[in-house]
Design a protein around this motif. Structure first.
Motif, PDB file in Angstrom:
ATOM      1  N   ARG A 331       2.308  -8.020   3.937  1.00  0.00           N
ATOM      2  CA  ARG A 331       1.415  -7.864   2.804  1.00  0.00           C
ATOM      3  C   ARG A 331       0.652  -6.557   2.895  1.00  0.00           C
ATOM      4  NH1 ARG A 331      -0.350 -13.176   2.926  1.00  0.00           N
ATOM      5  NH2 ARG A 331       0.953 -14.166   1.368  1.00  0.00           N
ATOM      6  N   PRO A 332       0.769  -5.718   1.908  1.00  0.00           N
ATOM      7  CA  PRO A 332      -0.024  -4.481   1.960  1.00  0.00           C
ATOM      8  C   PRO A 332      -1.511  -4.824   1.856  1.00  0.00           C
ATOM      9  CG  PRO A 332       1.093  -4.707  -0.151  1.00  0.00           C
ATOM     10  CD  PRO A 332       1.565  -5.830   0.696  1.00  0.00           C
ATOM     11  N   GLN A 333      -2.271  -4.217   2.713  1.00  0.00           N
ATOM     12  CA  GLN A 333      -3.695  -4.545   2.736  1.00  0.00           C
ATOM     13  C   GLN A 333      -4.490  -3.770   1.696  1.00  0.00           C
ATOM     14  OE1 GLN A 333      -5.422  -7.005   4.396  1.00  0.00           O
ATOM     15  NE2 GLN A 333      -3.288  -7.625   4.546  1.00  0.00           N
ATOM     16  N   VAL A 335      -5.977  -2.646  -1.609  1.00  0.00           N
ATOM     17  CA  VAL A 335      -6.245  -3.306  -2.874  1.00  0.00           C
ATOM     18  C   VAL A 335      -5.951  -2.312  -3.981  1.00  0.00           C
ATOM     19  CG1 VAL A 335      -7.983  -4.376  -4.307  1.00  0.00           C
ATOM     20  CG2 VAL A 335      -7.980  -4.743  -1.845  1.00  0.00           C
TER      21      VAL A 335
ATOM     22  N   GLU B  10       0.453  -9.943  -8.385  1.00  0.00           N
ATOM     23  CA  GLU B  10       0.662  -8.497  -8.398  1.00  0.00           C
ATOM     24  C   GLU B  10       1.209  -8.062  -9.734  1.00  0.00           C
ATOM     25  OE1 GLU B  10       2.934  -7.059  -5.003  1.00  0.00           O
ATOM     26  OE2 GLU B  10       2.020  -8.685  -3.859  1.00  0.00           O
ATOM     27  N   LYS B  15      -2.594  -4.755  -7.311  1.00  0.00           N
ATOM     28  CA  LYS B  15      -2.696  -6.103  -6.777  1.00  0.00           C
ATOM     29  C   LYS B  15      -3.923  -6.738  -7.415  1.00  0.00           C
ATOM     30  CE  LYS B  15      -1.618  -8.685  -2.775  1.00  0.00           C
ATOM     31  NZ  LYS B  15      -1.057  -8.636  -1.428  1.00  0.00           N
ATOM     32  N   SER B  18      -5.777 -11.234  -4.462  1.00  0.00           N
ATOM     33  CA  SER B  18      -5.248 -11.199  -3.126  1.00  0.00           C
ATOM     34  C   SER B  18      -5.835 -12.347  -2.320  1.00  0.00           C
ATOM     35  CB  SER B  18      -5.526  -9.811  -2.576  1.00  0.00           C
ATOM     36  OG  SER B  18      -5.826  -9.802  -1.260  1.00  0.00           O
ATOM     37  N   GLU B  19      -5.003 -13.301  -2.026  1.00  0.00           N
ATOM     38  CA  GLU B  19      -5.320 -14.452  -1.184  1.00  0.00           C
ATOM     39  C   GLU B  19      -6.623 -15.139  -1.566  1.00  0.00           C
ATOM     40  OE1 GLU B  19      -4.588 -13.708   3.019  1.00  0.00           O
ATOM     41  OE2 GLU B  19      -3.739 -11.801   2.376  1.00  0.00           O
ATOM     42  N   ASN B 212     -13.153  -7.546  -6.925  1.00  0.00           N
ATOM     43  CA  ASN B 212     -11.962  -6.724  -6.687  1.00  0.00           C
ATOM     44  C   ASN B 212     -10.742  -7.548  -6.282  1.00  0.00           C
ATOM     45  OD1 ASN B 212     -13.060  -4.325  -7.346  1.00  0.00           O
ATOM     46  ND2 ASN B 212     -13.621  -3.745  -5.262  1.00  0.00           N
ATOM     47  N   ARG B 214     -10.648 -10.319  -4.736  1.00  0.00           N
ATOM     48  CA  ARG B 214     -10.783 -11.093  -3.509  1.00  0.00           C
ATOM     49  C   ARG B 214     -11.885 -12.139  -3.666  1.00  0.00           C
ATOM     50  NH1 ARG B 214      -8.479  -8.866   0.914  1.00  0.00           N
ATOM     51  NH2 ARG B 214      -7.342  -6.972   0.416  1.00  0.00           N
TER      52      ARG B 214
END
Lengths: 338, 504
Positions: A331-333, A335, B10, B15, B18-19, B212, B214
Motif C-alpha cells: 500500500r502506498p503510504q 496520501v 482510490e 487516494k 485510506s484504511e 484527508n 483518514r
C-alpha cells in the motif's frame, strides 16, 4: 485526450486490415500509375472521404450536445444544385459556390431552430432531413442528372498523387483541429456542451457557438455532397448521401466522443470514419453475402462500442483482480489529496 | 448494524480514503464530520456501492456485503439522501417518491395507488403538498424533504443523509430533526453529514471525524466539545480561524455608486426595488428561503431580464441584455446552484478557472497557456484548493473546492461588483472562514460585493449594510456597525411569524 478511448477503435481498424490481408494478400499493395497511387487502401480513403468530412462537422455539433440528422439531405441538395447548374451550361466554379452558399443558408436554418428557438436538435434537423430530399427532388425534377465537366469531376474522382477528395477531408480535419485547439474555440464548445447554463452565466456566447457549428456541419455536408456527385458525374436526389448521417454519427461515437456532449476527439473521429469505410469495403472483399452485410457491420460496431464503454473496462479489471487475489499489493503510504 | 473496516477507495491518481473504520448502531444518529475533501461523501458512496472499495470489508448486521450499486444497497435496507437533490424534476412528487417500486395493477402502474401511498409518506413526515404536482414546481427545500420521504418509502434500517440541511431554513430543519428523532425511536440507524456544527450537536449521539481521507477518531457527542471537534477536523489549532473582523465602511458618502438600481423588478420574481452599491462595500442580502434573494441578484447580473426599472453601472446606464453585457460592465455572479449553473463538470480545474476570462476575450484570443498556469497556481495557493492539481476534472472535487474554483473564475476577471449567492453553503468551517476573509479583503481593495447567505450571522458579520427581503419585496436596509442578527430577524419577521436563526 484519453488514450484508452482511441485504443479500441485503432485495434478494430488494425483487425479489419489484417482480415483483409489474409483474404486478399495484395490488399496493401500500392502501385503508381500516371503519378497517381492506386490500391485497395487508397480506394478506402477515397470512398471514405465524404463520410469523414461530414463526421468532422458532426463531431463539433455533438460536442455541443446536439446532433444533425439533415447532413445527408444537405449533401443531396448540394449535388443537385451544382449538377443542374452545370447541366444548364453553367460554370463549375459558380456551381460549387452556389451549392455551398445554399448549404450555409440551410445550416443557418438548423442553427436558428436549435439555438434561437430552442427546439431539440434531433427534431429540428429532422425537419430538413425529410424536407431536404424533397427539395433536391424538385431541383432535379425527379431525374438523375448526368453531367460531363472535367473540372467538376476532379473533386470526387481527381488525383494529386492521392485522391483529391481525401486531401480535402484531411485538410478540413487538420484545419478544424488546429483552429479549435490552438484558439479557445474547442474549450468553449466543450463548456457549452457540458453545461449550457453555466456557460451562459460565465459570459460564453452559447447561442453564437451553437449556431456556428450547425452552419459548419452543413458546409461540410455540402462539400461532401459535391464529392459524391462529382465521383459519379451525376446528381441523384434519391440516393446521394443516403444514410450518411448515420455513418457519420457512428464514426464520431466510435471515435470516443460522447453523444451527451462535452469532450470531443477529432483524432478519434478520423479513426472512426476509417473503421466504418474499411468495414464497408471489407464486406465486399471477403465476400460476405449481400443479405447479411448489415448484420456483419452491426456486429463489428457493437463490439467496438462495448470494448470502449467504461463499464466493460471496469468489468474486465474486476475479472483480472479476482484471478490474482493472493498477491498482496504494497500500500502506498502517500496520501493523494493535497 | 453497519461495520466498515480498513476501507480504502482510490481514484486514478488520488487516494480518497485510506484504511478508515466506521461503525453505526441501530437507534443512533451518527454524524460524520470533516472538512471538504476529507472523504465523507466517498465513505458514504463506498457504503452504498456507488464506489468500489480497493481494500477493507463492510458488514451489515454481521454479514459481509459488497453492494455493486445503490439499488442493491437500498434493497438491503440502506437508503441514501444525497447532498444535491437527485430526483427527476419532470415527474410528479408521488412518482418520485415511489420511483422504481410503483404499485402495479395488471402490469401497469397504478396512478391512484401511487398517489395514495405517497400521500401517506408525506403525511408521516408532515409535508403538506399535492402528491400529483410536478416536483420541479416546488422550491429546492421541499424537494429535499421529498427526497427524504423517498428514502423512507423503502423499509430503511439504515438512513444516510448527506448534507440534508444545507438548503433548508430553520423551520424545515426543526421539522427534519423531529422526523429523525421519530425514526431513531423506531430503531433506524442514521448516518448524518452536516457542516452545521450546532445541528450536529443538536441531533447526533456519536460522531466520527475524518481528515484527508483518514480516520481521526470516533467520539460520543457529549464527550467532545466544539473546539476540540473543530481542531480535530482541521488538524490545527483554532487560532488560524480568527473571526472575520467587522470593517468600517470605506466609501465616503456622496461617492458615485458602482451600481444603482431604480425601480428594478420582474413580475413573479421580485417587486420593483431601489438599491445603491458603492465601491469597497459589502452589501448583504438577508431573508428567508424564497424571499427573492436569488431573484434580485439575477436581475442585477442580467441572468433574468427585468420588466421594469433602470440599472446604472459606474454612472452609465446599463441595459441588462444578458450576463455577457453585464460582465463587460464589470459585474460577476456566482450562482447558488453550483452543479447546475456553476461548474463545467467534465472540464479541468484550469479550464473552469479561466472560463469567464476566456469568454470575455472571445474565442480567437486564447488565454496564453503561461498566464493560465500562473493564475491557476496563484489561486490554488491563495484559496487552498485541493487537490492542488490544475488538470484535475472539477467534477471529482468536493463541493467546497468547486466553490473556490468558481470564486477564482470571477476574481481573475477583476470585476467591479461581485455578487455571491450562497457562496458558503454546504462547505466546512475552514473554507467558510477563508471565503469570508477573501470577501473582506476584496472589499478593502475597493471591490463592491453583494453577499447572500441563509445564515444571518454570517451576513451580519461580513456585510457593511444588510438589505432585508421578505415575500419577494425589499423591506428594509440596515446600515451601521451595530446591526445585529436580532435586528435583521425582526426586520424579516416584522409581519410574519417568529424565526429562529440557523447559526454556524
Amino acid at each position: 485526450m484519453k488514450r484508452a478511448q482511441i485504443l479500441w477503435p485503432l485495434a478494430a481498424l488494425a483487425g479489419l486490415l489484417v482480415l483483409n490481408i489474409i483474404v486478399t494478400p495484395s490488399f496493401l499493395s500500392l502501385r503508381i500509375q500516371d503519378g497517381h497511387l492506386f490500391g485497395s487502401t487508397i480506394d478506402i480513403l477515397r470512398n471514405g472521404a465524404p463520410t469523414m468530412l461530414i463526421a468532422v462537422g458532426m463531431t463539433l455539433v455533438i460536442a455541443t450536445r446536439g446532433i444533425d440528422l439533415s447532413v445527408g439531405a444537405v449533401a443531396a441538395i448540394a449535388g443537385a444544385i451544382a449538377c443542374t447548374w452545370i447541366a444548364d451550361g453553367g460554370n463549375a466554379v459558380t456551381a460549387m459556390i452556389m451549392a455551398l452558399g445554399v448549404c450555409v443558408l440551410l445550416g443557418l436554418w438548423n442553427g436558428f431552430l436549435v439555438s434561437v428557438l430552442g427546439i431539440q436538435p434531433i427534431i429540428a434537423t429532422l425537419v430538413l432531413m425529410t424536407a431536404g430530399r424533397g427539395v433536391a427532388m424538385l431541383l432535379t425534377e425527379g431525374q438523375i442528372i448526368t453531367i460531363n465537366d472535367s473540372l467538376y469531376s476532379k473533386i470526387g474522382a481527381g488525383f494529386v498523387v492521392l485522391p483529391v477528395a481525401i486531401l480535402i477531408s484531411l485538410a478540413v480535419l487538420g484545419g478544424v483541429a488546429l483552429l479549435t485547439r490552438r484558439t479557445a474555440l474547442g474549450m468553449l464548445i466543450e463548456s457549452v456542451g457540458v453545461n449550457p447554463e453555466a456557460s451562459r452565466l460565465a459570459g460564453v456566447r452559447s447561442r453564437t457557438i451553437i449556431w456556428t457549428v450547425y452552419v459548419f456541419a452543413a458546409l461540410c455536408a455540402g462539400v461532401a455532397g459535391l464529392m459524391i456527385s462529382s465521383n459519379v458525374n451525376a446528381a441523384d436526389a434519391n440516393s446521394a448521401g443516403l444514410w450518411i448521417e448515420m455513418d457519420a454519427i457512428l464514426a464520431v461515437v466510435i471515435g470516443g466522443t460522447s453523444l451527451a456532449g462535452g469532450r470531443y476527439s477529432l483524432a478519434g473521429t478520423l479513426v472512426g470514419a476509417l473503421v466504418i469505410q474499411t468495414l464497408t469495403t471489407t464486406v465486399y472483399t471477403i465476400g460476405v453475402p449481400t443479405n447479411v452485410t448489415l448484420v456483419f457491420k452491426a456486429v463489428v460496431v457493437i463490439a467496438v462500442c462495448l470494448l470502449q464503454s467504461p463499464r466493460t473496462a471496469g468489468f474486465v479489471r474486476e475479472r483480472r483482480r479476482r484471478k490474482q487475489p493472493s498477491v498482496s499489493v504494497p500500500r502506498p503510504q502517500k496520501v493523494g489529496v493535497r | 448494524m453497519v461495520d466498515m473496516r480498513g476501507i480504502s477507495v482510490e481514484f486514478p491518481g488520488v487516494k480518497a480514503l485510506s484504511e478508515v473504520d466506521f461503525r453505526l448502531f441501530p437507534g443512533e444518529v451518527h454524524a460524520l464530520m470533516g472538512e471538504n475533501g476529507a472523504g465523507k461523501s466517498t465513505l458514504i458512496k463506498a457504503l452504498t456501492g456507488v464506489y468500489r472499495t480497493s481494500a477493507g470489508t463492510i458488514r451489515l448486521n454481521g454479514r459481509p456485503v459488497a453492494f455493486t450499486g445503490p439499488g442493491q444497497a437500498q434493497q438491503a435496507g440502506v437508503s441514501t439522501v444525497y447532498q444535491e437533490v437527485n430526483l427527476c424534476s419532470n415527474l410528479t412528487v408521488a412518482e418520485n417518491i415511489l420511483l422504481g417500486r410503483e404499485p402495479r395493477r395488471f402490469g401497469a402502474i397504478d396512478g391512484r395507488a401511487t398517489r395514495a401511498a405517497a400521500a401517506k409518506l408525506l403525511d408521516r413526515i408532515g409535508l403538506d403538498i399535492d402528491p400529483a404536482s410536478q416536483l420541479g414546481s416546488h422550491p429546492i427545500a421541499v424537494q429535499q424533504l421529498v427526497a427524504i420521504a423517498r428514502a423512507l418509502a423503502v423499509q430503511a434500517r439504515v438512513l444516510v443523509l448527506d448534507e440534508p440541511t444545507s438548503s433548508l431554513d430553520s423551520d424545515e430543519v426543526a421539522e427534519l430533526f423531529r422526523i429523525l428523532r421519530v425514526l431513531r425511536e423506531e430503531g433506524v440507524a442514521i448516518l448524518f453529514v452536516s457542516h452545521f456544527i450546532d445541528q450536529v450537536y443538536e441531533i447526533a449521539d456519536r460522531m466520527t471525524v475524518l481528515r484527508n481521507g483518514r480516520l481521526v477518531g470516533e467520539h460520543l457527542t457529549r464527550e467532545l466539545d466544539r473546539l476540540d471537534l473543530v481542531s480535530a477536523m482541521l488538524g490545527r489549532e483554532l487560532s488560524t480561524l480568527e473571526e472575520v473582523q467587522r470593517r468600517t465602511s470605506h466609501h465616503a458618502p456622496g461617492t458615485e455608486p458602482v451600481l444603482q438600481a431604480r425601480g428594478l423588478g420582474r413580475a413573479g420574481a421580485i417587486a420593483p426595488f431601489d438599491l445603491d452599491i458603492h465601491a469597497g462595500e459589502v452589501v448583504g442580502l438577508a431573508g428567508l428561503l424564497g424571499s427573492g434573494r436569488t431573484e434580485l441578484a439575477r436581475l442585477l447580473f442580467g441572468a433574468d431580464r427585468p420588466d421594469t426599472g433602470t440599472l446604472t453601472i459606474g454612472g452609465k446606464p446599463a441595459r441588462a441584455r444578458g450576463p455577457r453585457s453585464m460582465i463587460s460592465h464589470g459585474v460577476a455572479f456566482c450562482s447558488e446552484d453550483r452543479k447546475g449553473e456553476g461548474v463545467i463538470a467534465d472540464l479541468s480545474v484550469r479550464d473552469n478557472l479561466v472560463l469567464a476570462m476566456q469568454a470575455a476575450r472571445g474565442w480567437a484570443r486564447p488565454v496564453p497557456r503561461r498566464l493560465a498556469e500562473d493564475l491557476v497556481a496563484e489561486y490554488i495557493e491563495k484559496l487552498d484548493i485541493r487537490p492542488a492539481d490544475p488538470g484535475a476534472v472539477i467534477g471529482n472535487l468536493s463541493g467546497g473546492n468547486q466553490q473556490k474554483v468558481l470564486l477564482a473564475r470571477w476574481l481573475v476577471t477583476r470585476p467591479r461588483l461581485l455578487i455571491l449567492d450562497e457562496p458558503t453553503r454546504g462547505i466546512d468551517v475552514g473554507a467558510k472562514a477563508q471565503i469570508q476573509k477573501v470577501v473582506a479583503d476584496l472589499a478593502a481593495e475597493g471591490m463592491a460585493v453583494v453577499f447572500i447567505s441563509a445564515e444571518l450571522e454570517e451576513v451580519v458579520r461580513v456585510s457593511d449594510r444588510v438589505v432585508v427581503l421578505r415575500d419577494r419585496r425589499k423591506v428594509a436596509e440596515l446600515a451601521g456597525h451595530d446591526v445585529s442578527v436580532s435586528d435583521v430577524m425582526s426586520a424579516i419577521a416584522a409581519q410574519s411569524g417568529p424565526v429562529a436563526a440557523v447559526a454556524s
